[in-house]
Design an enzyme around this catalytic site. Structure first.
Site, short mmCIF file in Angstrom:
data_model
loop_
_atom_site.label_atom_id
_atom_site.label_comp_id
_atom_site.label_asym_id
_atom_site.label_seq_id
_atom_site.Cartn_x
_atom_site.Cartn_y
_atom_site.Cartn_z
N MET A 17 0.98 -1.30 0.14
CA MET A 17 0.11 -0.02 0.08
C MET A 17 0.80 1.31 -0.10
O MET A 17 1.80 1.36 0.75
CB MET A 17 -0.78 0.12 1.47
CG MET A 17 -1.95 -0.86 1.31
SD MET A 17 -3.32 -0.40 0.17
CE MET A 17 -4.24 0.54 0.99
N GLN A 68 -4.64 -6.84 -6.65
CA GLN A 68 -4.68 -7.20 -5.22
C GLN A 68 -6.14 -6.86 -4.63
O GLN A 68 -6.40 -5.46 -4.51
CB GLN A 68 -3.56 -7.28 -4.33
CG GLN A 68 -4.07 -8.10 -3.03
CD GLN A 68 -3.18 -7.77 -1.90
OE1 GLN A 68 -3.07 -6.75 -1.35
NE2 GLN A 68 -2.52 -8.87 -1.29
N CYS A 98 -3.20 -9.08 5.51
CA CYS A 98 -3.01 -7.69 6.01
C CYS A 98 -3.90 -7.43 7.50
O CYS A 98 -4.85 -7.79 7.59
CB CYS A 98 -3.54 -6.80 5.13
SG CYS A 98 -3.25 -5.17 5.68
N LYS A 137 -3.00 -14.39 -0.81
CA LYS A 137 -2.03 -14.38 -0.20
C LYS A 137 -2.31 -14.22 1.34
O LYS A 137 -3.24 -13.63 1.81
CB LYS A 137 -1.45 -12.75 -0.62
CG LYS A 137 -0.24 -12.24 0.13
CD LYS A 137 0.45 -11.19 -0.34
CE LYS A 137 1.67 -10.75 0.55
NZ LYS A 137 1.31 -9.86 1.62
N ASN A 209 7.01 -15.61 0.96
CA ASN A 209 7.41 -14.23 1.28
C ASN A 209 7.85 -13.90 2.74
O ASN A 209 7.35 -14.85 3.50
CB ASN A 209 6.02 -13.47 0.87
CG ASN A 209 5.97 -12.11 1.35
OD1 ASN A 209 5.05 -11.57 2.36
ND2 ASN A 209 7.00 -11.48 0.83
N GLY A 211 11.01 -11.16 4.51
CA GLY A 211 12.42 -11.16 5.07
C GLY A 211 13.23 -11.50 3.90
O GLY A 211 14.45 -11.99 4.36
N GLY A 231 9.23 -8.14 -0.81
CA GLY A 231 8.44 -6.83 -0.42
C GLY A 231 9.49 -5.58 -0.10
O GLY A 231 10.11 -5.07 -1.21
C1 LIG Z 1 4.45 -0.14 3.08
C2 LIG Z 1 3.90 -1.66 3.12
C3 LIG Z 1 2.66 -1.75 2.56
C4 LIG Z 1 1.93 -3.06 2.48
N1 LIG Z 1 0.82 -3.35 2.00
C5 LIG Z 1 0.17 -4.51 1.68
C6 LIG Z 1 -0.94 -4.66 0.83
O1 LIG Z 1 -1.39 -4.00 0.44
N2 LIG Z 1 -1.40 -6.06 0.57
C7 LIG Z 1 -0.72 -7.18 1.14
O2 LIG Z 1 -0.94 -8.03 1.09
N3 LIG Z 1 0.48 -6.93 2.05
C8 LIG Z 1 1.09 -5.74 2.12
N4 LIG Z 1 2.25 -5.47 2.75
C9 LIG Z 1 2.94 -6.79 3.02
C10 LIG Z 1 3.97 -7.33 2.01
O3 LIG Z 1 3.08 -7.56 1.05
C11 LIG Z 1 4.81 -8.52 2.55
O4 LIG Z 1 4.12 -9.36 2.65
C12 LIG Z 1 5.59 -8.19 3.69
O5 LIG Z 1 6.07 -6.62 3.50
C13 LIG Z 1 6.37 -9.15 3.92
O6 LIG Z 1 7.53 -9.28 2.86
P1 LIG Z 1 9.02 -8.35 2.89
O7 LIG Z 1 9.49 -9.08 4.31
O8 LIG Z 1 9.76 -8.97 1.84
O9 LIG Z 1 8.79 -7.10 2.97
C14 LIG Z 1 2.68 -4.20 2.72
C15 LIG Z 1 3.95 -4.19 3.32
C16 LIG Z 1 4.69 -2.86 3.35
C17 LIG Z 1 5.99 -2.68 3.87
#
Ligand SMILES: Cc1cc2nc3c(=O)[nH]c(=O)nc-3n(C[C@H](O)[C@H](O)[C@H](O)COP(=O)(O)O)c2cc1C
Length: 326
Positions: A17, A68, A98, A137, A209, A211, A231
């Site tokens: 987001m 999404q 989320c 997801k 997904n 980290g 992410g």
């Molecule tokens: C700023 C931000 C916004 C996010 N918005 C969403 C979202 O809209 N939908 C979703 O499924 N996950 C959202 N996430 C979670 C990410 O999709 C992801 O699952 C999470 O950051 C873990 O992955 P990473 O460790 O690679 O960042 C968001 C994460 C961040 C940092």
């Protein structure tokens, strides 16, 4: 189960987001021609009752790109899925991961992990009206529903509903007491649980997904599951996408400056239609992460992009010292 080519999911960029908007996705596409990109979450209510054109806008260069959705009303989600498919998206992904308060009050996101039957109904309703894959997801658990058996039950219900691809954020969510940000950091990662899921449901395309930040880590995960979803690392250090593209698909690694040059036509077209430079440059601040001169690049763009008349010239100026250093 939908018939799917799992290799299309090897490298994916997470829905985020306020971050993975269309400008960001265009930029990520230049870094990785193969990565599958995801939009920010759009609620089915916003789409069905709101400004569809703005919410669905994207460039054809972004493909493959998934929309999404957030929601828990099967009828409304089906309508939103049709809108997404008609707008040209390649996949509809339902957010069951989320944990934010706003999301819980609307009954969607991670709280739905407690209601697999309802999620199954939502998926069936969407898959019944679109020809593109409908994916989910989720997290590995939520609150005290955090045994492997809970994830197993959730997954079985998803498969029965026709889900062929499951993206799993390998940490549980605490719905009370932790902020969304804390919920991305505090509950420990448990990759083994996701690997186990893949072993137990070999026909399911499983995307892991949480980290994952390096090429080496991606390689390791791909030995166990079908795909990875990156992410925050892709946002803060976007050049990792080019490195992953080179490693996984053999695409030559571009120069960072070349990538920016390729943004020029896009940026100029956006400015010509009334867009503001700052809305695009905010996504490219991390391009030189870890390189000499990265801080100056970031500062010049952050300080200049919001000024009236800011245009491509600002990016040229921010790049100049980096070119001299190279
Ligand atoms: C700023 C931000 C916004 C996010 N918005 C969403 C979202 O809209 N939908 C979703 O499924 N996950 C959202 N996430 C979670 C990410 O999709 C992801 O699952 C999470 O950051 C873990 O992955 P990473 O460790 O690679 O960042 C968001 C994460 C961040 C940092």
């Amino acid at each position: 189960m939908q018939s799917i080519d799992p290799s299309a999911f090897r490298l994916t960029v997470a829905p985020m987001m306020d971050w993975t908007d269309r400008h960001c996705r265009y930029f990520h596409r230049l870094l990785s021609p193969h990565a599958r990109l995801y939009t920010e979450m759009v609620t089915s209510a916003a789409l069905v009752r709101g400004n569809q054109i703005r919410l669905l806008e994207h460039s054809h260069e972004e493909h493959p790109v998934a929309l999404q959705l957030g929601g828990s009303d099967p009828v409304e989600l089906a309508k939103a899925a049709v809108m997404g498919a008609e707008a040209g998206y390649d996949e509809i992904n339902l957010n069951v991961g989320c944990p934010s308060d706003r999301v819980q009050s609307g009954k969607f996101g991670a709280c739905l992990m407690r209601e697999p039957a309802l999620v199954g109904e939502c998926v069936r309703a969407m898959a019944g009206v679109v020809d593109i894959p409908v994916t989910v997801k989720c997290r590995i658990g939520v609150d005290d529903q955090d045994e492997y058996a809970d994830l197993q039950r959730f997954t079985t219900t998803m498969i029965e509903a026709g889900v062929g691809i499951l993206v799993v954020h390998a940490r549980k969510a605490w719905l009370e007491g932790l902020s969304p940000k804390e919920n991305r950091e505090i509950p420990p990662l448990d990759y083994e649980r996701v690997y186990r899921l893949k072993r137990e449901f070999p026909e399911l395309t499983v995307v892991i997904n949480g980290g994952i930040t390096t090429v080496e880590a991606v390689r390791e995960h791909l030995g166990q599951v079908d795909g990875v979803m990156i992410g925050r690392a892709a946002y803060h250090d976007p050049f990792v996408l080019a490195k992953l593209e080179a490693d996984l698909y053999g695409t030559p690694l571009p120069e960072r400056g070349e990538v920016l040059e390729r943004m020029r036509i896009y940026i100029e077209a956006e400015l010509a239609r009334g867009g503001q430079l700052k809305h695009i440059t905010r996504h490219i601040l991390g391009l030189y992460q870890g390189e000499p001169g990265a801080r100056g690049f970031r500062r010049q763009l952050s300080e200049g992009a919001h000024l009236p008349g800011a245009d491509w010239g600002l990016i040229e100026a921010a790049m100049a010292p980096l070119r001299q250093a190279a």
